[in-house]
Design an enzyme around this catalytic site. Structure first.
Site, PDB file in Angstrom:
ATOM      1  N   SER A  56       4.473   3.213  -2.308  1.00  0.00           N
ATOM      2  CA  SER A  56       4.970   1.652  -2.462  1.00  0.00           C
ATOM      3  C   SER A  56       4.068   0.822  -1.877  1.00  0.00           C
ATOM      4  O   SER A  56       3.706   0.950  -0.862  1.00  0.00           O
ATOM      5  CB  SER A  56       6.390   1.566  -1.933  1.00  0.00           C
ATOM      6  OG  SER A  56       6.592   0.113  -1.975  1.00  0.00           O
ATOM      7  N   LYS A  69       7.501   4.165   3.773  1.00  0.00           N
ATOM      8  CA  LYS A  69       6.606   4.358   2.584  1.00  0.00           C
ATOM      9  C   LYS A  69       5.089   4.258   3.422  1.00  0.00           C
ATOM     10  O   LYS A  69       4.114   4.922   2.678  1.00  0.00           O
ATOM     11  CB  LYS A  69       6.755   3.191   1.861  1.00  0.00           C
ATOM     12  CG  LYS A  69       7.962   3.473   0.535  1.00  0.00           C
ATOM     13  CD  LYS A  69       7.764   4.921  -0.122  1.00  0.00           C
ATOM     14  CE  LYS A  69       8.847   4.966  -1.192  1.00  0.00           C
ATOM     15  NZ  LYS A  69       8.891   5.939  -2.106  1.00  0.00           N
ATOM     16  N   TYR A  75      12.633   0.640   4.743  1.00  0.00           N
ATOM     17  CA  TYR A  75      11.908   1.363   3.495  1.00  0.00           C
ATOM     18  C   TYR A  75      10.440   1.262   3.410  1.00  0.00           C
ATOM     19  O   TYR A  75       9.925   2.510   3.446  1.00  0.00           O
ATOM     20  CB  TYR A  75      12.738   0.925   2.161  1.00  0.00           C
ATOM     21  CG  TYR A  75      12.069   1.276   1.023  1.00  0.00           C
ATOM     22  CD1 TYR A  75      12.323   2.362   0.023  1.00  0.00           C
ATOM     23  CD2 TYR A  75      11.273   0.400   0.217  1.00  0.00           C
ATOM     24  CE1 TYR A  75      11.673   2.680  -0.944  1.00  0.00           C
ATOM     25  CE2 TYR A  75      10.312   0.784  -0.954  1.00  0.00           C
ATOM     26  CZ  TYR A  75      10.819   2.033  -1.642  1.00  0.00           C
ATOM     27  OH  TYR A  75      10.139   2.159  -2.735  1.00  0.00           O
TER      28      TYR A  75
HETATM   29  P1  NAP Z   1      15.250   5.054 -10.455  1.00  0.00           P
HETATM   30  O1  NAP Z   1      14.692   4.301 -11.687  1.00  0.00           O
HETATM   31  O2  NAP Z   1      16.453   4.415  -9.738  1.00  0.00           O
HETATM   32  O3  NAP Z   1      15.247   6.425 -10.369  1.00  0.00           O
HETATM   33  C1  NAP Z   1      15.529   7.307  -9.282  1.00  0.00           C
HETATM   34  C2  NAP Z   1      15.387   8.682  -9.671  1.00  0.00           C
HETATM   35  O4  NAP Z   1      15.703   9.335  -8.395  1.00  0.00           O
HETATM   36  C3  NAP Z   1      16.850   9.253 -10.278  1.00  0.00           C
HETATM   37  O5  NAP Z   1      16.308  10.188 -11.373  1.00  0.00           O
HETATM   38  C4  NAP Z   1      17.628   9.798  -9.638  1.00  0.00           C
HETATM   39  O6  NAP Z   1      18.732  10.762 -10.055  1.00  0.00           O
HETATM   40  C5  NAP Z   1      16.753  10.547  -8.418  1.00  0.00           C
HETATM   41  N1  NAP Z   1      16.989  10.678  -7.120  1.00  0.00           N
HETATM   42  C6  NAP Z   1      17.761   9.651  -6.224  1.00  0.00           C
HETATM   43  N2  NAP Z   1      17.724  10.198  -5.006  1.00  0.00           N
HETATM   44  C7  NAP Z   1      17.264  11.670  -5.088  1.00  0.00           C
HETATM   45  C8  NAP Z   1      16.901  12.542  -4.097  1.00  0.00           C
HETATM   46  N3  NAP Z   1      17.490  12.516  -2.927  1.00  0.00           N
HETATM   47  N4  NAP Z   1      16.494  13.823  -4.545  1.00  0.00           N
HETATM   48  C9  NAP Z   1      16.288  13.931  -5.853  1.00  0.00           C
HETATM   49  N5  NAP Z   1      16.227  12.884  -6.637  1.00  0.00           N
HETATM   50  C10 NAP Z   1      16.795  11.603  -6.334  1.00  0.00           C
HETATM   51  O7  NAP Z   1      13.999   4.759  -9.234  1.00  0.00           O
HETATM   52  P2  NAP Z   1      12.542   4.328  -9.694  1.00  0.00           P
HETATM   53  O8  NAP Z   1      12.409   2.958  -9.435  1.00  0.00           O
HETATM   54  O9  NAP Z   1      12.078   5.256 -10.709  1.00  0.00           O
HETATM   55  O10 NAP Z   1      12.088   5.092  -8.230  1.00  0.00           O
HETATM   56  C11 NAP Z   1      11.173   6.403  -8.152  1.00  0.00           C
HETATM   57  C12 NAP Z   1      10.132   6.435  -6.927  1.00  0.00           C
HETATM   58  O11 NAP Z   1       9.454   4.956  -7.025  1.00  0.00           O
HETATM   59  C13 NAP Z   1      10.715   6.050  -5.445  1.00  0.00           C
HETATM   60  O12 NAP Z   1       9.973   6.812  -4.556  1.00  0.00           O
HETATM   61  C14 NAP Z   1      10.589   4.479  -5.150  1.00  0.00           C
HETATM   62  O13 NAP Z   1      10.589   4.383  -3.708  1.00  0.00           O
HETATM   63  C15 NAP Z   1       9.224   4.359  -5.730  1.00  0.00           C
HETATM   64  N6  NAP Z   1       8.979   3.114  -6.136  1.00  0.00           N
HETATM   65  C16 NAP Z   1       9.691   2.355  -6.983  1.00  0.00           C
HETATM   66  C17 NAP Z   1       9.356   0.671  -7.144  1.00  0.00           C
HETATM   67  C18 NAP Z   1      10.081   0.083  -8.195  1.00  0.00           C
HETATM   68  O14 NAP Z   1      10.020  -1.293  -8.056  1.00  0.00           O
HETATM   69  N7  NAP Z   1      11.199   0.529  -8.900  1.00  0.00           N
HETATM   70  C19 NAP Z   1       8.273   0.421  -6.528  1.00  0.00           C
HETATM   71  C20 NAP Z   1       7.698   1.096  -5.319  1.00  0.00           C
HETATM   72  C21 NAP Z   1       7.983   2.399  -5.377  1.00  0.00           C
HETATM   73  P3  NAP Z   1      20.013  11.284  -9.288  1.00  0.00           P
HETATM   74  O15 NAP Z   1      20.907  10.074  -8.925  1.00  0.00           O
HETATM   75  O16 NAP Z   1      20.511  12.087 -10.371  1.00  0.00           O
HETATM   76  O17 NAP Z   1      19.582  11.875  -7.928  1.00  0.00           O
END
Ligand code: NAP
Length: 256
Positions: A148, A165, A161
């Site tokens: 992140s 990261k 968090y």
């Molecule tokens: P999202 O749309 O909420 O999707 C999260 C996914 O992770 C879902 O498929 C969820 O499904 C699964 N999940 C959650 N906890 C889990 C676990 N312990 N083990 C396995 N699967 C798990 O989130 P996203 O924004 O795409 O985030 C994905 C990654 O991007 C994360 O690492 C996050 O830190 C990173 N990120 C996101 C952003 C942002 O702004 N969105 C920015 C920087 C980094 P289930 O509920 O079925 O487990």
């Protein structure tokens, strides 16, 4: 097609950035294993993608990345079906605390670090035999971790968090030299605010916290597909000289 014939596993991939990577990889010719904590969510996406790409292109099973047994189930499924893995995208994260870093209790710190750092290290370590098998068969195996932009910039509300990261980005850097000896690349991506459920509070136009977007040059949230474009490039053979690096994707990072 940049990933034709490659076998890929993407964790946390039933929605958001992970699911966008699944679809991008499939469109580029890869076979993809998707997973998340909820078997029903996995089944729903596998069924939907079977319609579009066929049953021999998409596989899935529940895998909470913090659960050793479920990591083993995913490993065994890939081993039994394909006997190797070319691309591992470690995408799962936990953020159970919002607010001042000084209000985060020990259990919250532990959970955040368990999922975001320790379990990621275990996943990579445990999946090495499959990646090494790819190398033995003439492949170019590699790993991508979703870190992140908070790894490198200050943030008001998600301090613990962000610290996790930063540790993840550092872990990727530390793993790179040993993995390079095995012919395996590893990189991290550092997204800014992306329009997913995970970051709803930061990009929803109604949210008081969306002023954070003004810190980025493009002053907007990104799409999951924009992150998937970068992940696909790093996973491909075109990125053969890139390892141990963190790659920002945030519409122009604040600060340095
Ligand atoms: P999202 O749309 O909420 O999707 C999260 C996914 O992770 C879902 O498929 C969820 O499904 C699964 N999940 C959650 N906890 C889990 C676990 N312990 N083990 C396995 N699967 C798990 O989130 P996203 O924004 O795409 O985030 C994905 C990654 O991007 C994360 O690492 C996050 O830190 C990173 N990120 C996101 C952003 C942002 O702004 N969105 C920015 C920087 C980094 P289930 O509920 O079925 O487990």
């Amino acid at each position: 097609m940049a990933l034709a014939g490659k076998i890929a596993a993407i964790t946390a991939s039933t929605k958001g950035i992970g699911l966008a990577c699944v679809e991008r990889f499939l469109n580029e010719g890869a076979v993809v294993y998707l997973s998340s904590r909820k078997q029903m969510a996995v089944n729903k996406e596998v069924d939907r993608l079977h319609e579009k790409f066929g049953p021999d292109k998409v596989f899935g099973t529940a895998c909470h990345v913090g659960d050793e047994k479920q990591r083993k189930n995913l490993y065994d499924m890939i081993d039994n079906n394909h006997g190797k893995l070319d691309i591992l995208v470690s995408n799962a994260a936990n953020n159970n605390h919002f607010g001042s870093i000084f209000t985060c209790n020990k259990n919250q710190w532990s959970k955040i670090f368990d999922v975001n750092v320790t379990s990621t290290a275990c996943l990579i370590n445990e999946f090495l035999p499959l990646l090494e098998q790819s190398k033995l068969q003439g492949g170019n195996p590699n790993i991508i971790c979703t870190s992140s932009i908070t790894a490198v910039v200050k943030t008001e509300f998600i301090g613990p968090y962000a610290v996790s990261k930063a540790a993840l980005t550092a872990m990727v850097r530390q793993m790179s030299p040993e993995l390079a000896q095995k012919g395996i690349r590893i990189n991290s991506v550092e997204p800014g605010v992306i329009k997913t459920d995970f970051a709803e509070v930061l990009h929803n136009p109604e949210s008081p916290y969306n002023k954070i977007l003004q810190q980025f040059d493009q002053k907007r949230a990104g799409e999951s597909e924009e992150v998937a474009n970068l992940v696909k490039f790093l996973a491909s053979d075109e990125a053969s000289f890139i390892t141990g690096e963190a790659h920002r994707i945030c519409g122009g990072s604040p600060g340095w």
